[in-house]
Structure formats: structure tokens, C-alpha cells
Design an enzyme around this catalytic site. Structure first.
Site, PDB file in Angstrom:
ATOM      1  N   ASP A 438       0.864  -1.182   0.165  1.00  0.00           N
ATOM      2  CA  ASP A 438       0.008   0.124   0.027  1.00  0.00           C
ATOM      3  C   ASP A 438       0.899   1.149   0.068  1.00  0.00           C
ATOM      4  O   ASP A 438       2.237   1.202   0.223  1.00  0.00           O
ATOM      5  CB  ASP A 438      -0.764   0.137   1.067  1.00  0.00           C
ATOM      6  CG  ASP A 438      -1.771   1.101   1.178  1.00  0.00           C
ATOM      7  OD1 ASP A 438      -2.255   1.693   0.521  1.00  0.00           O
ATOM      8  OD2 ASP A 438      -2.066   1.631   2.455  1.00  0.00           O
ATOM      9  N   ARG A 840      -1.689  14.690  -1.989  1.00  0.00           N
ATOM     10  CA  ARG A 840      -3.072  14.145  -1.799  1.00  0.00           C
ATOM     11  C   ARG A 840      -4.119  15.040  -2.009  1.00  0.00           C
ATOM     12  O   ARG A 840      -4.287  15.985  -1.390  1.00  0.00           O
ATOM     13  CB  ARG A 840      -3.262  13.330  -0.566  1.00  0.00           C
ATOM     14  CG  ARG A 840      -2.385  12.291  -0.109  1.00  0.00           C
ATOM     15  CD  ARG A 840      -2.363  11.690   1.045  1.00  0.00           C
ATOM     16  NE  ARG A 840      -3.569  11.154   1.369  1.00  0.00           N
ATOM     17  CZ  ARG A 840      -4.386  10.014   1.307  1.00  0.00           C
ATOM     18  NH1 ARG A 840      -3.561   9.104   0.953  1.00  0.00           N
ATOM     19  NH2 ARG A 840      -5.525   9.820   1.912  1.00  0.00           N
ATOM     20  N   THR A 920      -2.425   1.355  -4.673  1.00  0.00           N
ATOM     21  CA  THR A 920      -2.823   2.529  -3.944  1.00  0.00           C
ATOM     22  C   THR A 920      -4.430   2.863  -4.536  1.00  0.00           C
ATOM     23  O   THR A 920      -4.561   2.582  -5.664  1.00  0.00           O
ATOM     24  CB  THR A 920      -1.926   3.607  -3.938  1.00  0.00           C
ATOM     25  OG1 THR A 920      -2.585   4.713  -3.225  1.00  0.00           O
ATOM     26  CG2 THR A 920      -1.551   4.108  -5.435  1.00  0.00           C
ATOM     27  N   GLY A 921      -5.142   3.524  -3.730  1.00  0.00           N
ATOM     28  CA  GLY A 921      -6.234   4.138  -4.184  1.00  0.00           C
ATOM     29  C   GLY A 921      -6.238   5.833  -4.627  1.00  0.00           C
ATOM     30  O   GLY A 921      -7.096   6.497  -4.814  1.00  0.00           O
ATOM     31  N   ILE A 999      -1.088   1.389 -14.098  1.00  0.00           N
ATOM     32  CA  ILE A 999      -2.447   1.034 -14.547  1.00  0.00           C
ATOM     33  C   ILE A 999      -3.639   1.688 -13.478  1.00  0.00           C
ATOM     34  O   ILE A 999      -3.289   1.476 -12.424  1.00  0.00           O
ATOM     35  CB  ILE A 999      -2.526  -0.458 -14.597  1.00  0.00           C
ATOM     36  CG1 ILE A 999      -3.911  -0.945 -15.164  1.00  0.00           C
ATOM     37  CG2 ILE A 999      -2.001  -1.196 -13.307  1.00  0.00           C
ATOM     38  CD1 ILE A 999      -3.874  -2.592 -15.391  1.00  0.00           C
ATOM     39  N   ARG A1030      -5.826   4.134  -8.003  1.00  0.00           N
ATOM     40  CA  ARG A1030      -7.116   3.941  -8.066  1.00  0.00           C
ATOM     41  C   ARG A1030      -8.000   2.709  -7.898  1.00  0.00           C
ATOM     42  O   ARG A1030      -8.704   2.454  -8.342  1.00  0.00           O
ATOM     43  CB  ARG A1030      -8.014   4.681  -9.323  1.00  0.00           C
ATOM     44  CG  ARG A1030      -7.425   6.287  -9.187  1.00  0.00           C
ATOM     45  CD  ARG A1030      -8.135   6.948  -8.182  1.00  0.00           C
ATOM     46  NE  ARG A1030      -8.102   8.580  -8.751  1.00  0.00           N
ATOM     47  CZ  ARG A1030      -8.367   9.486  -7.738  1.00  0.00           C
ATOM     48  NH1 ARG A1030      -8.753   9.133  -6.453  1.00  0.00           N
ATOM     49  NH2 ARG A1030      -8.403  10.624  -8.171  1.00  0.00           N
ATOM     50  N   ASP A1056      -1.293  -0.757   6.189  1.00  0.00           N
ATOM     51  CA  ASP A1056      -1.623  -0.231   7.564  1.00  0.00           C
ATOM     52  C   ASP A1056      -3.012   0.007   7.783  1.00  0.00           C
ATOM     53  O   ASP A1056      -3.403   0.254   9.017  1.00  0.00           O
ATOM     54  CB  ASP A1056      -0.901   1.031   7.819  1.00  0.00           C
ATOM     55  CG  ASP A1056      -1.636   2.210   6.826  1.00  0.00           C
ATOM     56  OD1 ASP A1056      -1.629   3.251   7.440  1.00  0.00           O
ATOM     57  OD2 ASP A1056      -1.778   1.934   5.789  1.00  0.00           O
TER      58      ASP A1056
END
Length: 1426
Positions: A438, A840, A920-921, A999, A1030, A1056
Site C-alpha cells: 500500500d 493528496r 493504492t487508491g 495502471i 485508484r 496499514d
């Protein structure tokens, strides 16, 4: 038969539940929940309907017995055993292991007279010893659990007694569902209960969930709607309602149900009304609740699954080799059976030792051979290592002990070290091939620092804040260098520059002189700060780097223009406030209230404010402001008031009629509070004061005052306000708003109070909170604005989501719509710029609703809230109906700084041959920037970006990229083999083009489809690193599962947060980081560390050691068993395959069980082939574990061949020595045993790389124990094994020089081949590990030179291909934009751009200002995190 089984199962349930139940009520079995480690991960299902909870009171007696009386009580039992069932149950569990069953079969077989090989008791000895050791271990562990259970069950709490009509002390174990419980502050909650009363005037209860999920920040729970307004404590006798809720489950973040009154009126229940067992009441004097789940049905117990047990790759391999040993045993026994039959058939007459049966019948050779087959199995049973599994468990415990004792894993700031939650996969740490990580909180600190913001299309750079961050970095590094004593917190480390407590002040910006503020700071530092420090230290996300925000000077100037006079013009001709000013007001209000931050003042009791406090309010001013907002909402203007929210495109009527009086609905401050807030001289800011520094002086010069104003005694707001946030993002935004004097003062379930600069305290009626979730990716608050009395929705969330929810403006719309389009375009540019800087991003938006619209939405939302089935889906639909047609206010950019040591760790892990994927988002640009900063991607890497909108486009783009990669990098596999062929080591890839794949989540959805999986894996195999942005939590787990299953590789996932749990559980090894987002990831993991940098040593050092040690130990166990058993096998050729042993049975059994068992265990715990320092400096050594070089199938068979050879030497050297002599059978066997002991132990010495005094002590102890036993046994045992006996044999041999000669000669000849091989291997063809081992013997200067030569030699293999393609790479760098057009199908820019390219701003002055400010602070993405 079926009916009998059902009846028996039902009776068992009744016995285990200890309660009487009806047949049709509770058909599921709770006994499975009583055993630690056997708790189901799924919620038990009720057979009929949901759980109904009825009060445990006399009027409800019949109904209580029907429902609540049938549920389990609050007694917990995590033990497996009782005194009665310990022996049978423990034996039942142990005989699940095949090896134990095998030895049980042999013990029983030896009781058959026809195949008896040993004395009956002796055969049982190995099995009894192993079973006893494990039983003692299990018993001690269970007894420890029993004592803990007893202590917990006997804790006391206040339970309402229907007999005594009052609350009485009662043990936890006696609490039942339906009981009323009263808890005081700092008490632990004994069972899951619905909150019915709180002494807090607003019906709030603060709880700390650290005992449940490790999160120390306070959380709010609120009384059930309708009970909060009660003035007195709820009376159980008058409680006439019942609760219907979902059946017990382990979801900590969900509770669905409703409370039904006697009049059939229903009130929805959610997790906000539920107090969970194990949490602690804080900051609340007393609470009352009714128990809904007790004992093993509580969410805490359903989540208590105990340690995780997995089978390691090495153990699976060892199990396969045990089967090979079984096959070898069968071959040897079959040989013995055939040999015995042939030997008997050679005699024509009946031989004298072949005793006939009682009826005179003689056993035929064939039948005798069959019997001998089973006799040989008993004789050669030691070939299967029964003590291997016990030894493996002991070794793994020793390895875990040393891992947890490593001081390098200790985190001083968090006072935590590594946790080994899975006890049996330590060796897998040395074989990891793929690492999935992450980003937020794993690679970064998860300390969110406010950096930039965009409001109404204007970008504010916050250059002063950037300088402050640099000064903190320098201060932290200086303090670390000069610190003499260890400190557990960042606050202590930077004490001269760090605030000691948070203090909130009232007053406009810049209204006090610096001298006055400096004096106040000193006073606070020596006074209140000392008492308030502890609480401040415990608050989450409260380090100075997060809390201290320096405002941007341009935005501050605009902010200072907001005055009450601006909204109270005397002349109607005065123009309305500028649109930008209204945007600024709403933007900062949204930052302050659109969150779930808990505000607490620990040193002062919380008081509810009544309407009598109006006497101290500046009513005239607020009424004028209210009238102005209403006037602005009626008037049609090109710039209507943003606070009123009347947008022409929204379809809401412009005229607004106030139905309810503003001051009759809002809850206002007390007279004492307002006396402070109404004066404009006192400073209004929240800050911490320790002593004045240069930073504080700059803050004061900029208009931000740091200091504590002298207040009257007893003033509630004079004490520190502590912000307890559930996520660091929320804390960062609240602190940013506070820096601009938009201070969050208090929060209750019904209202939020904000102190807004010159406008004074504003109390927002809180109507609804729609919390953040991973599906919506946003959160919203619905409030009634105190100035306009309108319903306003404030929303914050990911830009990709918010931008799609904005109101659509038509091209031919009015000027306001065009302004909205311009703001949207400029904000999008700012967002892209923020993301390229690695920030962010969040978007802030609002929506104004009419009372009619809100009432209609509320009606549907109430139905969703009160439903039990499909509640989540209904609430999601309700939120979607509310969160649309939004008005964009602005955006924020928050920096999440890289953790210390992350770039170095990733670089080392990549050198070790581990492929690293970042999942990761976050936005694509942010993820790429962080990937460069942490050295996951190098500047020279070729980036390929997969952003497509359809499956066909994804397939075409992947094939195009794959062809390009295969041209540039011939080492890239042509086709996916879905095996080890796909796992190309970075060493191979370094010889060609280094590539990185980016990606996004939508394209990843296509790539994970079955038809594209193979192609996707081919593509990723050619890439050095992969970044998935994403990505949803489900996609993360799907990616890990795809790679693990299809490539058959060892995977490790590290994260985490709760969104990483599924990924962690799917991987071979799950690694949790105990960071800022609670303990969900840690609770689901196999290992838990506090920082990412610890992962490098855990894998490269401890992983390498654990794998090497255990591999060699298992091989050694196979070797010593085969070598010793073959002595018996060779003897059968000289005794007619009669199953006779030349060794006493006691020596035979104890040889493997006692005399040679300790040395390999010590070897498995303490062996070090290479030092930790060398392993860290040479990560390439880790590749030996990835390739399983220490334990290959070939290695196993070579070990067995060596064991056969050594057994031949050990047998025939004594055989030919004593050939023709008159020694008896045991006198011949004694030299064999002694020589075998020396050979087996010296073999271990040859294989050992490090011999310590512990090794030598155990080796000498093993030899001495053998001789001592032989001497004592020989002296005492005169007729132990007639007709032969071992009496005085060892004593005679120790006086015979030939005995010593035989032992020495046999040992030398047997070990010579292995010794010569090791010598030649070390000198002629050393492995990298052997070469590295030599470095440990060098002086520091020689070692440095040797390491330098090693690095140069490693680069030599890469120079030639790189030079060959040098011109191509140069030309590619020049024309980097061309491949981007080919390989990047996307809607937004993806490649990092120059940091000087800023978005276009509203005015030339703004643009020039920002560019001038940024030129000094902006640099390469990777440079600012070094």
C-alpha cells in the site's frame, strides 16, 4: 440413524450452551466459538428471524424466556480443554498428524506376537514421549488462558436487579442479554450494549477502542434517538420497548436494527448507538445501556481468532519428502521380507530354530516372509523422523524469540517492536518473490501536512508553510543528533520548537502585540501546559508538523476583509459581498465541520447551553447578518450569496420563507463564553505555546497570533481543545481551518459550533452525517446554516468522484454558470498540479436544499435507516440522491511525507530480486510521484501507462506495449509460462530496458478478467515495477491472488489500514504496519512492524537465516535417521533377514530421541551462515532463498545417498575389524553405535558455519549422555534382553584400543567425501553466500575494498548491453512525448511535467506571485523527500 445423530447433536448443544432452549429456536452450535483458534470468520446465522432483545424485567418474563433467555450468557471460555476432556481431546487432536498415527500403528503392531520386534513397552516410548511433550505444552498454554478467562469473568459491573429495584454489583459472567448496565468513566464495557442514557447533556458517550482495535483516539457514540432529550436517567422499570437487530457477526463497523416502542413506533439503530465489549468509557460521567450481545456472541469475541496458523512452503516440501522416506521404508522392508523367505527356502529340512506351531504345523517361507515384512517395519521405524515435527516447532519458537528480541525493530516514538502473530511461517520470509505494498501509511508516514489549496479558482501556494516544514525537518535532525536520552514522542524530540499543548483563543487575527503574546506563551508554558500535556500527547495526529499551519499571505489578506460590516450595509446601494469572499467562507466552514473530529476539553466539565444564555449574545449584529443573508437569497443578482446557496441552475425557488425562528432552534453559547467572543480585542486562534521562537514571530507578523489570552476563572474555552480524528486527513483540514481562524469549537450529535473570525461563533444544527466509504469515496454533512436557516450539504471527497457530481452548466447559461465552469476548469488544473507534486487531493463542494426537498429525502432516508436487511444498499442509494448537483468550492493539497528509510529499503529489496508492486487508491499522478520519490521507479525507467475505457482497448494496448518491450529487452519472456519462467529476476531485466507499468483501477478491472489475465501477467513480468492506482480493496486482493496462483510464487502484502486487510489475508505472508490508522491491518496480519524500513532487515537477514537454518536442519534430520537405520538394514544381510537388532532396544530408541536430538535444534536456532551486516550490504544473497537452493529435490536425494554411504562405512569398518572374533552380538553393535554417534555429530560440525559455546556445550553433552547411559545401563542391566544382554560391554570396550581405532577410522572414512566436497566448493566454485561469508573475516578496510569489488563485478555484466543500446536510450529520452502518445490512452495528463509549469490563475498578479513563490520551493518529485 440420521435422527439419532441429530438428537445427539442437539443434546451436545444444550450441554455446551448450559441453557435450556426450545428445539425450534437456536439450532446452531456455539461450542465452536468456545475454542480459541476455531472462531468462525463468518457470523453465525439464526435459523428463523433476527435477534429480538427483551428487557430482563418482571413484566416481560414470558417474552424474555422465549427470546433473550435462550441466548448465551456473558461467560467467556477461550480454553480448549477441561480436566475431564483434556486427555481424550488432546490425543484426538494430536492424532490428526499422520506421523503420530503411523507410530501408533507400529506400537499396536508390535503387540502382535507373530511380528513382534521389540519389547512391547519400548516401541511405545518414542510416541509416548512426543505426545507427552506436546500435551504438556498445550496444557500449560491452556492453563494460562484459563487464568485470564477467570480473571475477566469475575470482573464486577453494575447491573439492574429486578428484585432490589436498583443497580447492584454483579460479575461479568452473570450478565445476560436484556440486562440494564450502568457504567462510570474509565470503566470497561462488559458486553455489547445499546446506549440508552448518558450524563452528557447532548447524549454523547466518548469511548476509547484501543482494547478492541488498538486506536487510541476517542470516538463518539450517541444515545438512541428519542432518549437523548430525557432530563433524568432512564428508568428500567418504565422501559417498555424491545429491540430487533441482526444476528451476531464479527463486523466491528456495522450494526443494524431498530428499537420498537409499545406504540409500534420504530427508531433505527446503527453502530453509533452500540458500545462494544472491551472498549473503555472516557470523558463521560456515567452511561446506561441494554445488552444485545453477550459472551462469545459479542463482536470482540467473534474477532478473537487467536494466532494464525499457516503451512509454510518448506513444511509442505518436507511432508513430500517424508512420503519418499515411507516409500524407501517399504522398499527396505520388502527386501527384508523377500530375503527372509529366500533364506528359509534354501534349507531342505526343518531348521532347529524354526519352531513349529503347537499343532506341529511349520510356517511356510512365504508366510514367514509376510510376517517378516511387518517385523521389519517395526525394526526400521526410526527411518520416519517422529521427532522432526516437534523439533521444527521448537526451532520456530526460538527463531521468533530472536526476531522479536532484535533491537533494530524497536520504534522509540511508538514504543513498539515487531509482532510475530503467525508462529509457523518464519522460513517463508526468506523466499519472498513478489511484494505488494500500500502507499499511504505504508510507504508514507500518514502524517498529513496541509500544503496548498484552491478556492474559487485561485491557487494559494502557502510558501511560508513550506518553509516551516523545512525548519521542522532541520530541527528534528538536529535534535536527533544532539539527543542524549531516548524519547518516545516527536513532541519531546523537538521540544524547543514544539508546542506543548493545544490552546484555543478568541478574537480577530492580529489584534494583540507580539510582546503581550510572548508573555502569555511563557505563562502557559510554565502553568497550564504542564497539566494538559499528557492528554495532548495521547491525541492522535497531533504532532507539531501537522498542527501548526502558517496561512498564505494572499489568502489571509482576503480573509481579513471579512467583517460583520461587510454583511450589514447601511445603504441598500452597497454591492453584495464578492462571490470569491462567499466561496472562502463556505470553503473553510466545510473544512471545519465536514468531518467526524471529536473535540474535547479534558480539564473542564462539558455543559449544555440553554436559551437563557441569549442575554450575553450580540443579537443585533447576528440578526442583521441573518436578515442580510435572507435579503440576498430573495434578490436576484449576478453574484448571489454562496452561503444561501441559491443557484439559478439548481431549480430551487429564489424566494426563501423562514419557517422556524433561527434563535429558537440553535443552541448558543453561555454568557461567560460570549463575553469573550463578542469582544474583538482578544485573539482568536488555536495554537500551542511553549516558548517564543522565530517561527512564532513570523506567524505573528503574518497576522497569526500564538499565545494565550488571560481569561476569567472558570471559562470553559480557556482550556485546551483536543482534536481526536479518526484519520489524519480530517485532522489536517481542521488544523488548516483553525489557522485561518475558522476554529472548530465543539461537536454534539445535534450541533457543531465554529468560531469564524470576525463573524463570531456560528452554531450549525447537525441534521445528518453521511460517513466516508470506499464505494462513494466521499463524506457529507447536512446542516442548517445559522445565518440563512437553510439546509446546506457540505461534501468532500476524491476529485474523480466530486467532479462528476457537480451541477451541469449549459453553454448558454447565465454569468454565474459560466463562472462555475471557469472555476471548475481552473480547479482541475490545480488538482493535476498538486498530484504531480505528490500531494493528496480532495475536492470541497456544497449544495443548498429547500425544506421541501430535504423533507422528501429525509422520509426515504428514514426507511433505509430502520431497515435491517440490505441496509447498506439502501443507505447508498439514499446518499446518491442527496449528493448531486453540487457547487464546487475548491480543493486541497495535503502532503503525506515518505517514511524514513523507504527509498533505501525498496532499493535493497529490488536488488534482492523481489518484484515490488504499489497498490493504492490515490490519483495516478500522486502515485507516480511517490513511486519516483521512494525509488520504486528510476528516472531512466521507461514508463508505460494503461488507462483505457474498454476491454478491447486494454487488450490492444497491452499487446502493443508487450511487443515494444520484447524488442527492447530480449530477456523478456515471449509467452507467459505461468510458472517460474515468468518470474524474471531484476538482474536479468537490468541487462536490458528497465520498464515501469502504471495502471488505473478501471483498466485493472479489465486486466483481471480471465481472458486478459495471461497477457497482463506477461506484461508485468517484463516490468521492473508496477503501480496500480485508484485500486479498490477488492482489486488489491484480486491482484495478489492472481499473481500467487498463476505464477506459483511466494507473495508478501503489506499495508496499514482496514482497506488493506483483504490483500494481507490473501498473500502467503501478510504484513501489517501499526501506524496511524488503527490496528485492523495488524490484527489480520502474520507479522506486524512499525515502519516499512524494518521490512528489509526482516526479509534480508532474518528471512535468510530462518530459511537456511530450517532447511539444513530438516535435511539433517533425514540424513541422521537414514544413516542410523541403515546400520540395522545392513545387519539383516548377515542374520538371515530375521529382524534381529545388534543393538539393545533402549539404545536404539534413545539414539534419535535423546542422544542426537538437541544438536540439530540448537543448529536450527543459532546457525548464521553470513553476518547480518553483510546480508544488509549484499541484498543479492537473498536470491538463494528465492530459488530454494538450500532445499532442492536434488539436495534431498544427495543427502540420502550420503547417508547410505556413511552407513555402509560405519557398518563394514567394525565388521571387518571384528570378523572371525568371538564377540557377541551386542559387543559388535556397541562400536557401530559409538561410531555412528561421532559420524552424525561431526557431520553437523562440518555443515555448521558458526560454532558458539552453546553449540559445543550441546555437542559435548550429547556425547557424554550417550557414554553415561551406556555405562550405567551396562552396569545395571544384567538380564535385560535375554539371551543376550549389554552387561559391562561399554566398560570393556573403553579399555580396548581397537574400539577407539574403529570409531576414529569409521568417522574419518565416512566424512571424508563430504569434507573434501566442502573444501573444494569453498575454494574452486564458491557460491555467493560462501564468498560473502569470507567478508566477515576481513578487517574493516579490507572489507570495504572487497564490497566495492563485488559491486563493480556485479555491474560488469550490465555494462555491455547498456552500452549497446546507449544511443537508442538517448534518442528515446529526447522524444519521450512520442511513446507517450502511443502507449498512454488516457483522459488526463499522466507524465510528470516541469515543476515550474503552473496552472493559469485568475489574474496576472496571482499567477506571477505563485510562480515566484514556487520557484524557490519546487523541485523534482524525488528531491523533496530525501
Amino acid at each position: 440413524m440420521t435422527e439419532c445423530l441429530q438428537w445427539a447433536r442437539y443434546r451436545w448443544q444444550r450441554l455446551m450452551g448450559s441453557t435450556h432452549r426450545d428445539d425450534d429456536e437456536r439450532p446452531y452450535n456455539y461450542s465452536s466459538l468456545l475454542a480459541c483458534g476455531s472462531v468462525s470468520s463468518h457470523a453465525p446465522k439464526l435459523a428463523a428471524k433476527h435477534r429480538v432483545v427483551v428487557p430482563h424485567l418482571r413484566p416481560f418474563k414470558d417474552e424474555y424466556e422465549k427470546f433473550s433467555g435462550t441466548y448465551v450468557n456473558n461467560r467467556i471460555r477461550t480454553t480448549k480443554y477441561t480436566l475431564l476432556n483434556f486427555v481424550p481431546r488432546n490425543l484426538f487432536e494430536q492424532f490428526h498428524r499422520a506421523a503420530n498415527l503411523y507410530f501408533l500403528f507400529l506400537a499396536v503392531l508390535n503387540w502382535v506376537p507373530l511380528v513382534e520386534a521389540f519389547q512391547k513397552e519400548i516401541t511405545m516410548l518414542p510416541l509416548v514421549v512426543v505426545l507427552t511433550i506436546i500435551a504438556i505444552k498445550d496444557g500449560l498454554e491452556d492453563y494460562r488462558k484459563y487464568k485470564i478467562d477467570k480473571q475477566i469473568n469475575n470482573l464486577v459491573t453494575k447491573v439492574y436487579s429486578r428484585k432490589e429495584k436498583k443497580y447492584v454489583d454483579q460479575c461479568w459472567k452473570d450478565v445476560a442479554v436484556g440486562d440494564f448496565i450502568r457504567l462510570s468513566c474509565n470503566e470497561v464495557i462488559p458486553a455489547d450494549m445499546v446506549l440508552l442514557f448518558s450524563t452528557d447533556p447532548d447524549g454523547i458517550c466518548h469511548i476509547e477502542t484501543s482494547g478492541l482495535d488498538g486506536e487510541s483516539n476517542l470516538k463518539q457514540r450517541q444515545v438512541v434517538r428519542g432518549y437523548a432529550e430525557q432530563d433524568s436517567e432512564v428508568d428500567p422499570e418504565k422501559f417498555s420497548s424491545k429491540i430487533e437487530c441482526e444476528s451476531p457477526n464479527n463486523d466491528l463497523n456495522r450494526f443494524r436494527g431498530y428499537l420498537e416502542h409499545s406504540n409500534r413506533e420504530r427508531v433505527g439503530l446503527s453502530k453509533e448507538n452500540l458500545l462494544l465489549r472491551g472498549c473503555t468509557i472516557r470523558n463521560t460521567e456515567a452511561v446506561v445501556g441494554i445488552v444485545v450481545y453477550a459472551g462469545h456472541e459479542t463482536k470482540a469475541m467473534l474477532n478473537n481468532s487467536g494466532p494464525r496458523y499457516k503451512r509454510s512452503k518448506l513444511e509442505r516440501r518436507a511432508n513430500t519428502d517424508v512420503l519418499w522416506c515411507v516409500l524407501l521404508l517399504l522398499v527396505m522392508c520388502l527386501t527384508g521380507a523377500l530375503g527372509h523367505g529366500i533364506w528359509l527356502s534354501r534349507y531342505e529340512n526343518i531348521i532347529f530354530f524354526n519352531i513349529p506351531e503347537p499343532d506341529g504345523h511349520v510356517i511356510s517361507p512365504v508366510l514367514a516372509g509376510f510376517y517378516m515384512f511387518w517385523t521389519m517395519i517395526i525394526l526400521l521405524q526410526v527411518l520416519i523422523p517422529i521427532s522432526l515435527y516437534v523439533s521444527i516447532e521448537i526451532v520456530k519458537l526460538g527463531q521468533i524469540y530472536f526476531i522479536q528480541s532484535d533491537v533494530d525493530f524497536y520504534n522509540e516514538k511508538m514504543d513498539s517492536t515487531i509482532q510475530c502473530r503467525s508462529l509457523n511461517i518464519t522460513e517463508d520470509l526468506g523466499q519472498i518473490q513478489y511484494l505488494f505494498s500500500d502507499k499511504t501509511g505504508t510507504l508514507t508516514e500518514n502524517k498529513m501536512v496541509f500544503r496548498r489549496c484552491s478556492v474559487a479558482g485561485f491557487d494559494y501556494c502557502h510558501e511560508e508553510n513550506a518553509k516551516r516544514l523545512e525548519s521542522y525537518q532541520e530541527a528534528a535532525s538536529e535534535d536527533e543528533d544532539s539527543m542524549d536520552t531516548p524519547s518516545g514522542s516527536l513532541t519531546n524530540m523537538t521540544k524547543p520548537r514544539t508546542p506543548s499543548c493545544r490552546t484555543v483563543h478568541n478574537g480577530p487575527l492580529g489584534s494583540k502585540s507580539l510582546n503581550h503574546l510572548a508573555g502569555s506563551c511563557l505563562a502557559v508554558g510554565s502553568g497550564e501546559g504542564a497539566s494538559e500535556g499528557p492528554h495532548s500527547r495521547q491525541a492522535a495526529f497531533s504532532s507539531p508538523i501537522e498542527t501548526d499551519v502558517v496561512p498564505d499571505t494572499r489568502l489571509l489578506d482576503k480573509f481579513n476583509q471579512i467583517t460583520p460590516q461587510l454583511f450589514t450595509p447601511l445603504d441598500e446601494a452597497v454591492p453584495n459581498p464578492p462571490l470569491e469572499t462567499l466561496y472562502i467562507i463556505d470553503f473553510f466552514i466545510a473544512l471545519a465541520i465536514c468531518n467526524t473530529v471529536v473535540v474535547s476539553a479534558p480539564n473542564q466539565p462539558r455543559q449544555k447551553i440553554g436559551l437563557s444564555s441569549l442575554s450575553g449574545m450580540p443579537i443585533k449584529s447576528l440578526e442583521e447578518i441573518k436578515n442580510l443573508f435572507q435579503r440576498l437569497s430573495v434578490r436576484r443578482s449576478s453574484s448571489p450569496s454562496l452561503a444561501s446557496g441559491k443557484e439559478p441552475s439548481s431549480g430551487i425557488p429564489s424566494a426563501f420563507v423562514s419557517r422556524l425562528s433561527l434563535f429558537s432552534r440553535m443552541k448558543l453559547a453561555s454568557p461567560v463564553e460570549e463575553e469573550v467572543s463578542q469582544t474583538s480585542e482578544s485573539p482568536r486562534d488555536s495554537s500551542d505555546c511553549a516558548r517564543p521562537t522565530e517561527t512564532e514571530k513570523q506567524n505573528c507578523d503574518a497576522g497569526l497570533t500564538d499565545g494565550k489570552v488571560e481569561c476569567s476563572p472558570g471559562q470553559p474555552w480557556a482550556s485546551s481543545l483536543c482534536y481526536e480524528a479518526e484519520s489524519p486527513d480530517e485532522a489536517a483540514l481542521v488544523y488548516a481551518a483553525r489557522a485561518y481562524q475558522c476554529t472548530l469549537r465543539s461537536r454534539t450529535p445535534e450541533q457543531v459550533m465554529v468560531d469564524f473570525a470576525a463573524l463570531g461563533p456560528l452554531t450549525f444544527q447537525l441534521l445528518h452525517i453521511l460517513p466516508f466509504d470506499s464505494v462513494r469515496k466521499r463524506m457529507s454533512v447536512v446542516v442548517r446554516h445559522p445565518l440563512s436557516n437553510q439546509v446546506v450539504v457540505y461534501t468532500k471527497g476524491a476529485d474523480s468522484v466530486i467532479m462528476e457530481l457537480l451541477s451541469v452548466a449549459s453553454p448558454d447559461g447565465g454569468s454565474l454558470e459560466k463562472q462555475q465552469m471557469i472555476i471548475r476548469e481552473k480547479t482541475q488544473k490545480h488538482l493535476d498540479d498538486y498530484a504531480k507534486r505528490g500531494l493528496r487531493t480532495l475536492c470541497i463542494a456544497k449544495k443548498v436544499m429547500s425544506d421541501t426537498e430535504y423533507a422528501e429525502w429525509l422520509r426515504n432516508h428514514f426507511l433505509a435507516e430502520t431497515s435491517i436487511d440490505h441496509r447498506e444498499e439502501l443507505l447508498l442509494e439514499s446518499a446518491m440522491r442527496l449528493e448531486n448537483k453540487l457547487t464546487l468550492l475548491g480543493a486541497t493539497g495535503i502532503e503525506d511525507r515518505l517514511q524514513e528509510g523507504v527509498p533505501e529499503s525498496i532499493e535493497a529489496l529490488q536488488k534482492a530480486g523481489i518484484k515490488i508492486w504499489m497498490l493504492t487508491g490515490d490519483k495516478q499522478e500522486t502515485a507516480v510521484n511517490i513511486a519516483y520519490a521512494c525509488k520504486l521507479l528510476e528516472p531512466d525507467d521507461k514508463l508505460f501507462i494503461l488507462n483505457t475505457q474498454s476491454k478491447d482497448a486494454c487488450e490492444m494496448l497491452m499487446s502493443t506495449i508487450l511487443k515494444e518491450l520484447q524488442k527492447k529487452n530480449p530477456a523478456c519472456p515471449e509467452q507467459a509460462l505461468l510458472s517460474e519462467g515468468l518470474h524474471q529476476s531484476p538482474a536479468t531485466q537490468d541487462s536490458g530496458l528497465r520498464a515501469g507499468l502504471i495502471i488505473n483501477g478501471k483498466t485493472l478491472e479489465f486486466a483481471l478478467q480471465e481472458s486478459l489475465q495471461k497477457q497482463f501477467l506477461e506484461l508485468t513480468a517484463c516490468c521492473q515495477a508496477v503501480v496500480c492506482c485508484r485500486a479498490t480493496p477488492l482489486q488489491k486482493s484480486e491482484v495478489v491472488k492472481l499473481v500467487r496462483n498463476h505464477l506459483q510464487v511466494m507473495t508478501l502484502a503489506i499495508g496499514d489500514g482496514a482497506n488493506d486487510v483483504s490483500m494481507i489475508q490473501v498473500a502467503d505472508i501478510g504484513m501489517g504496519i501499526s501506524g496511524q490508522e488503527g490496528m485492523q491491518a495488524v490484527m489480520a496480519s502474520d507479522f506486524a512492524i512499525s515502519q516499512f524500513k524494518h521490512l528489509s532487515k526482516l526479509l534480508l537477514v532474518h528471512g535468510h537465516w530462518c530459511y537456511t537454518r530450517l532447511s539444513n536442519m530438516i535435511l539433517y534430520f533425514f540424513y541422521k535417521n537414514v544413516a542410523y537405520v541403515n546400520l540395522l538394514f545392513w545387519y539383516q544381510f548377515f542374520c538371515g533377514f530375521s529382524g534381529t537388532s545388534m543393538t539393545d532396544y533402549w539404545v536404539l530408541i534413545l539414539f534419535n530421541l535423546l542422544f542426537t536430538s538437541a544438536p540439530p535444534v540448537i543448529y536450527g536456532v543459532l546457525e548464521k551462515d553470513v553476518s547480518a551486516e553483510t546480508l544488509m550490504q549484499l541484498p543479492e544473497l537473498y536470491k538463494s532463498g528465492q530459488k530454494s537452493e538450500a532445499y532442492l529435490p536434488l539436495t534431498f536425494w544427495i543427502t540420502l545417498l550420503d547417508a547410505f554411504y556413511q552407513s555402509l562405512v560405519c557398518f563394514f569398518v567394525p565388521y571387518y575389524t571384528y570378523q572371525g572374533s568371538d564377540i557377541d552380538i551386542f559387543a559388535f553393535g556397541n562400536p557401530l553405535n559409538t561410531a555412528a554417534l561421532f559420524i552424525i555429530i561431526l557431520h553437523l560440525v562440518i555443515e555448521s558455519n558458526s560454532l558458539t559455546w552453546i553449540h559445543m556445550l550441546v555437542i559435548v553433552g550429547s556425547v557424554l549422555s550417550y557414554f553415561l547411559f551406556a555405562l550405567v545401563f551396562g552396569a545395571m542391566c544384567v538380564t535385560c534382553n535375554p539371551p543376550s544382554n549389554p552387561h559391562w560391554i561399554m566398560q570393556e570396550h573403553m579399555l580396548d584400543p581397537v574400539f577407539y581405532l574403529v570409531c576414529v577410522l569409521a568417522a574419518c572414512v565416512a566424512l571424508l567425501p563430504r569434507f573434501v566436497y566442502r573444501v573444494l566448493q569453498g575454494s574452486l566454485f564458491p557460491s555467493p553466500v560462501l564468498r560473502a561469508k569470507h567478508f566477515d573475516r576481513l578487517t574493516p578496510e579490507e572489507r570495504t575494498k572487497a564490497l566495492k569489488k563485488w559491486a563493480e563485478a556485479g555491474k560488469m555484466g550490465q555494462v555491455t548491453p547498456k552500452n549497446a543500446d546507449h544511443s537508442d536510450s538517448k534518442s528515446e529520452k529526447r522524444a519521450k512525448s512520442d511513446p507517450a502518445d502511443i502507449f498512454a490512452m488516457m483522459s488526463a495528463p499522466s507524465h510528470p511535467v516541469d515543476q515550474g509549469d503552473f496552472s493559469v490563475h485568475e489574474t496576472a498578479l496571482d499567477s506571477d506571485y505563485c510562480e515566484a513563490k514556487a520557484s524557490g520551493m519546487a523541485g523534482p518529485p524525488k528531491g523533496k523527500r530525501k
